[in-house]
Design a protein around this motif. Sequence first.
Motif, PDB file in Angstrom:
ATOM      1  N   GLY A 206       0.716  -1.239   0.061  1.00 34.20           N
ATOM      2  CA  GLY A 206       0.091  -0.121   0.177  1.00 34.20           C
ATOM      3  C   GLY A 206       0.765   1.402   0.150  1.00 34.20           C
ATOM      4  N   ALA A 207       2.029   1.157   0.580  1.00 39.71           N
ATOM      5  CA  ALA A 207       2.859   2.401   0.635  1.00 39.71           C
ATOM      6  C   ALA A 207       3.203   3.010  -0.581  1.00 39.71           C
ATOM      7  CB  ALA A 207       4.236   1.969   1.546  1.00 39.71           C
ATOM      8  N   ALA A 208       3.267   1.870  -1.713  1.00 42.30           N
ATOM      9  CA  ALA A 208       3.694   2.190  -3.140  1.00 42.30           C
ATOM     10  C   ALA A 208       2.923   3.272  -3.610  1.00 42.30           C
ATOM     11  CB  ALA A 208       3.831   1.035  -3.902  1.00 42.30           C
ATOM     12  N   GLY A 209       1.488   3.449  -3.246  1.00 38.67           N
ATOM     13  CA  GLY A 209       0.537   4.447  -3.789  1.00 38.67           C
ATOM     14  C   GLY A 209       0.891   5.763  -3.124  1.00 38.67           C
ATOM     15  N   LEU A 210       1.862   6.003  -2.499  1.00 38.75           N
ATOM     16  CA  LEU A 210       2.207   7.336  -1.824  1.00 38.75           C
ATOM     17  C   LEU A 210       3.515   7.827  -2.678  1.00 38.75           C
ATOM     18  CD1 LEU A 210       2.788   6.519   1.985  1.00 38.75           C
ATOM     19  CD2 LEU A 210       0.608   7.739   0.835  1.00 38.75           C
ATOM     20  N   PHE A 289      -7.210   2.171 -11.170  1.00 45.43           N
ATOM     21  CA  PHE A 289      -8.762   1.722 -10.649  1.00 45.43           C
ATOM     22  C   PHE A 289      -8.831   0.399 -11.040  1.00 45.43           C
ATOM     23  CE2 PHE A 289     -12.975   0.795 -12.215  1.00 45.43           C
ATOM     24  CZ  PHE A 289     -13.681   1.117 -11.171  1.00 45.43           C
ATOM     25  N   ALA A 290      -8.290  -0.150 -11.859  1.00 42.16           N
ATOM     26  CA  ALA A 290      -8.157  -1.644 -11.911  1.00 42.16           C
ATOM     27  C   ALA A 290      -7.550  -2.367 -10.769  1.00 42.16           C
ATOM     28  CB  ALA A 290      -7.422  -1.976 -13.588  1.00 42.16           C
ATOM     29  N   ALA A 333      -2.492 -10.118   1.801  1.00 39.97           N
ATOM     30  CA  ALA A 333      -1.426  -9.059   1.589  1.00 39.97           C
ATOM     31  C   ALA A 333      -1.532  -8.532   0.143  1.00 39.97           C
ATOM     32  CB  ALA A 333      -0.324  -9.423   1.939  1.00 39.97           C
ATOM     33  N   THR A 334      -1.626  -9.033  -1.093  1.00 39.83           N
ATOM     34  CA  THR A 334      -1.487  -8.274  -2.170  1.00 39.83           C
ATOM     35  C   THR A 334      -2.713  -7.880  -2.575  1.00 39.83           C
ATOM     36  OG1 THR A 334      -2.341 -10.674  -3.111  1.00 39.83           O
ATOM     37  CG2 THR A 334       0.188  -9.950  -3.004  1.00 39.83           C
ATOM     38  N   GLY A 335      -4.014  -8.579  -1.961  1.00 41.96           N
ATOM     39  CA  GLY A 335      -5.247  -7.752  -2.461  1.00 41.96           C
ATOM     40  C   GLY A 335      -5.514  -6.464  -1.771  1.00 41.96           C
ATOM     41  N   THR A 336      -5.337  -6.432  -0.453  1.00 41.59           N
ATOM     42  CA  THR A 336      -5.392  -5.103   0.519  1.00 41.59           C
ATOM     43  C   THR A 336      -4.319  -4.128   0.002  1.00 41.59           C
ATOM     44  OG1 THR A 336      -4.219  -6.205   2.205  1.00 41.59           O
ATOM     45  CG2 THR A 336      -6.724  -6.254   2.419  1.00 41.59           C
ATOM     46  N   GLY A 337      -3.232  -4.729  -0.176  1.00 43.01           N
ATOM     47  CA  GLY A 337      -2.074  -3.647  -0.628  1.00 43.01           C
ATOM     48  C   GLY A 337      -2.562  -3.051  -1.909  1.00 43.01           C
ATOM     49  N   ALA A 338      -2.922  -3.911  -2.731  1.00 45.11           N
ATOM     50  CA  ALA A 338      -3.430  -3.041  -4.386  1.00 45.11           C
ATOM     51  C   ALA A 338      -4.610  -2.226  -3.867  1.00 45.11           C
ATOM     52  CB  ALA A 338      -3.720  -4.358  -5.259  1.00 45.11           C
ATOM     53  N   VAL A 339      -5.524  -2.423  -3.134  1.00 47.66           N
ATOM     54  CA  VAL A 339      -6.478  -1.763  -2.902  1.00 47.66           C
ATOM     55  C   VAL A 339      -6.075  -0.127  -2.424  1.00 47.66           C
ATOM     56  CG1 VAL A 339      -8.462  -1.256  -1.640  1.00 47.66           C
ATOM     57  CG2 VAL A 339      -8.366  -3.207  -2.753  1.00 47.66           C
ATOM     58  N   GLY A 342      -3.996   1.525  -5.154  1.00 45.66           N
ATOM     59  CA  GLY A 342      -4.759   2.273  -6.343  1.00 45.66           C
ATOM     60  C   GLY A 342      -5.562   3.294  -5.742  1.00 45.66           C
ATOM     61  N   VAL A 343      -6.281   3.247  -4.824  1.00 43.04           N
ATOM     62  CA  VAL A 343      -7.008   4.409  -4.099  1.00 43.04           C
ATOM     63  C   VAL A 343      -5.970   5.534  -3.859  1.00 43.04           C
ATOM     64  CG1 VAL A 343      -8.348   5.309  -2.109  1.00 43.04           C
ATOM     65  CG2 VAL A 343      -8.910   2.819  -3.211  1.00 43.04           C
ATOM     66  N   LEU A 344      -4.975   5.600  -3.255  1.00 42.18           N
ATOM     67  CA  LEU A 344      -4.035   6.524  -3.090  1.00 42.18           C
ATOM     68  C   LEU A 344      -3.539   7.197  -4.281  1.00 42.18           C
ATOM     69  CD1 LEU A 344      -1.835   5.098  -0.008  1.00 42.18           C
ATOM     70  CD2 LEU A 344      -3.376   6.997   0.100  1.00 42.18           C
ATOM     71  N   ARG A 345      -3.252   6.443  -5.599  1.00 40.55           N
ATOM     72  CA  ARG A 345      -2.833   6.968  -6.345  1.00 40.55           C
ATOM     73  C   ARG A 345      -3.897   7.901  -7.223  1.00 40.55           C
ATOM     74  NH1 ARG A 345       2.041   5.053  -8.877  1.00 40.55           N
ATOM     75  NH2 ARG A 345       1.107   5.501 -11.059  1.00 40.55           N
TER      76      ARG A 345
END
Length: 370
Positions: A206-210, A289-290, A333-339, A342-345
């Motif tokens: 999830g931190a990748a979205g920052l 979004f995907a 981990a991968t599912g919640t992290g991608a959410v 993606g939302v942060l981006r």
Amino acid sequence: MIPAPLRRAGLVVTAALAALLALATPAAAHGADAPDGTDYRAEVTATSPDRPGLTARIVEAGARLELTNRTGRDVEVMGYSGEPYLRIGPGGVYENSRSPATYLNRTIAGDTQLPPEADPAAPPVWRRVADGPSARWHDQRTLWLESTPPPQVSADPTRQQRIRDWVVPLRAGDETIEVRGTLDWLPPPDAYPWWVAATLGFLVIGAAGLVPGGTAPGVRALRAVGALLALGGVAAVAFTVGRVLDAGAEGVGGVLLGLLGAQLWTLLTGLGAIAAGGYALARRGGADFALALAGACLVLFAGLANLAVLSRSVVPMAGPAVLARIIVASVLATGTGAVAAGVLRLHAAARLARPPARHPRTVPAPSAPR
């Protein structure tokens, strides 16, 4: 304000998911009473006397007993009162509509109300229910049906222990055959380490979205999230195949039928995560979004739906139980992290696309006459 291409992509993907869910829901009803995990392990130990072509095994994490008869002659499974219950042979599988076991074994709890025609003392009335040489059914002799553990387990739940030996009688002509097995209690694993691993994975991904999206590090972060989500999709597909194998599927055709049946929605979720990951790796428009949408579906239908795997000793997947826990933790981990990523981006992109606020022009006040 979400850009128009993202809105159109969201509408298309949402409509497609709704259609897939509508198609998958009826199929998912089959085998719906199979457990997502249990701490009771049932095993077949022998068929006595041994007959070539006659095999028995436990499937669906202990929920069903499977009998395969390739001996060339009919074999009858006896019910709970010694009456003929199933007949398996060259002509297919038949059930006796007068046997109480026919109705009791329709659910794993054995709580089906018996109809008036159920009478173990009455002559059998056979009804053909399947082709092929195999039958699978819930057999109360192989299960622990009580809501509370046995007294010896309650006294010491941390130790593996035998609950009972069981026997399912068969009849081939005038010959009596027995399927013998055991039912054991296995202490459940500690789910805490798996939750910690899934949470750490969520935070890292999830931190990748920052990372700012318009920069080279942002592009690399997007691709990394896409690659990890695709791996989560592969894990979900592997778990789905393992579950079909645990349900007794044999051969490529049997696996495909199982995937297109009760496990269709989970399979599509995993494939969708792989596609969304590839979309992000290709840096396509709407990739953020995907990622968020596919990650949410992965968590809901392949992660949360299989949470029991983390805290149960017997899991509904072929292979080691620890492998199933690794798969479910990685999916979470991968599912919640991608959410999160993606939302942060998406939020950052929407903020950059917002036009700057206009400040009203100040008009100087007229000077007072001298």
